[in-house]
Write a protein that holds these residues in place. Structure first.
Motif, mmCIF file in Angstrom:
data_model
loop_
_atom_site.group_PDB
_atom_site.id
_atom_site.type_symbol
_atom_site.label_atom_id
_atom_site.label_comp_id
_atom_site.label_asym_id
_atom_site.label_seq_id
_atom_site.Cartn_x
_atom_site.Cartn_y
_atom_site.Cartn_z
ATOM 1 N N TRP A 69 0.668 -1.233 -0.031
ATOM 2 C CA TRP A 69 -0.157 0.143 0.140
ATOM 3 C C TRP A 69 0.935 1.233 0.043
ATOM 4 O O TRP A 69 0.592 2.205 -0.710
ATOM 5 C CB TRP A 69 -1.044 0.091 1.025
ATOM 6 N N ALA A 70 1.970 0.999 0.794
ATOM 7 C CA ALA A 70 2.861 2.619 0.764
ATOM 8 C C ALA A 70 3.339 2.858 -0.549
ATOM 9 O O ALA A 70 3.264 4.113 -0.791
ATOM 10 C CB ALA A 70 4.027 2.228 1.948
ATOM 11 N N PRO A 71 4.065 1.974 -0.970
ATOM 12 C CA PRO A 71 4.693 2.288 -2.462
ATOM 13 C C PRO A 71 3.638 2.823 -3.631
ATOM 14 O O PRO A 71 3.886 3.690 -4.348
ATOM 15 C CB PRO A 71 5.396 0.983 -2.877
ATOM 16 N N ALA A 72 2.430 2.204 -3.235
ATOM 17 C CA ALA A 72 1.329 2.602 -4.166
ATOM 18 C C ALA A 72 0.798 4.216 -3.915
ATOM 19 O O ALA A 72 0.657 4.740 -4.969
ATOM 20 C CB ALA A 72 0.152 1.551 -4.195
ATOM 21 N N ALA A 117 3.679 11.353 -5.768
ATOM 22 C CA ALA A 117 4.910 11.689 -6.707
ATOM 23 C C ALA A 117 4.454 12.453 -7.800
ATOM 24 O O ALA A 117 4.747 13.357 -8.213
ATOM 25 C CB ALA A 117 5.847 10.605 -6.639
ATOM 26 N N ARG A 118 3.237 11.894 -8.345
ATOM 27 C CA ARG A 118 2.645 12.334 -9.707
ATOM 28 C C ARG A 118 1.911 13.787 -9.476
ATOM 29 O O ARG A 118 2.237 14.480 -10.309
ATOM 30 C CB ARG A 118 1.939 11.242 -10.227
ATOM 31 N N TRP A 119 1.529 13.942 -8.232
ATOM 32 C CA TRP A 119 1.059 15.175 -8.097
ATOM 33 C C TRP A 119 2.021 16.257 -7.359
ATOM 34 O O TRP A 119 1.630 17.190 -7.063
ATOM 35 C CB TRP A 119 -0.202 14.965 -7.207
ATOM 36 N N GLU A 120 3.331 15.780 -7.290
ATOM 37 C CA GLU A 120 4.201 16.482 -6.501
ATOM 38 C C GLU A 120 4.040 16.893 -4.877
ATOM 39 O O GLU A 120 4.068 18.074 -4.401
ATOM 40 C CB GLU A 120 4.679 17.766 -7.081
ATOM 41 N N VAL A 121 3.212 15.872 -4.272
ATOM 42 C CA VAL A 121 2.740 15.943 -2.871
ATOM 43 C C VAL A 121 3.787 15.320 -2.224
ATOM 44 O O VAL A 121 3.937 13.898 -2.127
ATOM 45 C CB VAL A 121 1.517 15.488 -2.896
ATOM 46 N N THR A 122 4.394 15.942 -1.110
ATOM 47 C CA THR A 122 5.518 15.118 -0.266
ATOM 48 C C THR A 122 4.484 15.159 1.270
ATOM 49 O O THR A 122 4.039 16.226 1.634
ATOM 50 C CB THR A 122 6.533 16.194 -0.099
ATOM 51 N N LEU A 123 4.644 14.051 1.775
ATOM 52 C CA LEU A 123 4.055 14.052 3.464
ATOM 53 C C LEU A 123 5.141 14.379 4.213
ATOM 54 O O LEU A 123 6.462 14.243 3.943
ATOM 55 C CB LEU A 123 3.869 12.302 3.226
ATOM 56 N N PRO A 124 4.523 14.812 5.273
ATOM 57 C CA PRO A 124 5.274 15.161 6.498
ATOM 58 C C PRO A 124 6.238 13.657 7.023
ATOM 59 O O PRO A 124 5.730 12.783 6.594
ATOM 60 C CB PRO A 124 4.409 15.818 7.395
#
Length: 253
Positions: free
Chosen positions: A16-19, A25-32
């Motif tokens: 689930w995590a890599p998915a 990443a496609r949306w250029e969103v980085t989690l804290p």
């Protein structure tokens, strides 16, 4: 208090995590830094509570990560949302916390209100918020038609989020009373988003809104067309709205 670890007696699949990360990443969103761990806790709590109450029909971790977590984070594709800092947001009809809790996980500085009318779902929300040790998240067991007239909430929010809840005109009646001037309602819709948006002129006129855009997006490995309809508040909403419980759904504008 230490965050609760996943149940060792029921190992979870780790795909689930890599998915999830691939989609973000496609949306250029980085989690804290604690983002993935919070989603892991979320998965564990969903699995635990789903044995007692029906929170989601999805059971596999990867399906939940894409179908609920990633989909909830789709508003991050919108520049106004992506760039927002220290804002007040409300999720109406949040259910198991979608999209509000994933958005809060991704934006720790946001203040979030989760609105849900079913008591057992509210119990779940409080439990998972506690397990993740999230700050500045409130859960209210109320209907939008009721709390929308409360002076503590009316015209107090920068964003209103709504996912899988009612028709668009009904959502506009539920959501716009909560918004500050120039605040935005962001509604998850499907392939009929453009058609729906073309048929809400009466609701927009009555409630003081205008369509601010339709944002289409895709999630890898999930079929179907998805979209976000953005409704901006441009005029004050009259005190008549929202109408009493059930009326907006039965007699949409």
């Amino acid at each position: 208090m230490e965050k609760e670890e996943a149940n060792p007696e029921k190992p979870e699949k780790d795909d689930w995590a890599p998915a999830l990360q691939k989609t973000l990443a496609r949306w250029e969103v980085t989690l804290p830094p604690d983002g993935l761990e919070n989603f892991r806790i979320y998965l564990h709590e969903l699995d635990h509570w789903n044995q007692r109450i029906n929170l989601t029909a999805l059971r596999e971790p990867k399906h939940i990560a894409l179908g609920h977590f990633a989909d909830s984070l789709a508003p991050m594709c919108v520049d106004k949302v992506f760039e927002a800092k220290h804002i007040q947001a409300i999720d109406i009809g949040t259910g198991a916390g979608f999209p509000g809790l994933p958005l809060k996980i991704a934006n720790p500085d946001w203040r979030f209100t989760l609105l849900e009318s079913v008591g057992k779902k509210c119990d779940f929300l409080r439990a998972v918020i506690n397990a993740m040790e999230l700050n500045h998240v409130e859960v209210f067991q109320k209907r939008a038609e009721e709390i929308g007239h409360d002076k503590e909430h009316r015209e107090k929010y920068d964003f209103v989020f709504a996912r899988a809840l009612s028709g668009l005109s009904t959502l506009i009646e539920y959501g716009l009373p909560f918004l500050k001037m120039n605040g935005i309602l962001i509604a998850h819709r499907g392939r009929t988003a453009a058609d729906e948006a073309s048929r809400v002129n009466v609701a927009l006129e009555e409630l003081g809104g205008e369509i601010d855009g339709i944002h289409h997006y895709e999630i890898p490995d999930l079929g179907g067309s998805r979209a976000l309809v953005l409704v901006k508040k441009v005029r004050a909403t009259t005190k008549h709205y929202p109408r009493r419980a059930g009326v907006a759904a039965k007699r949409p504008l």
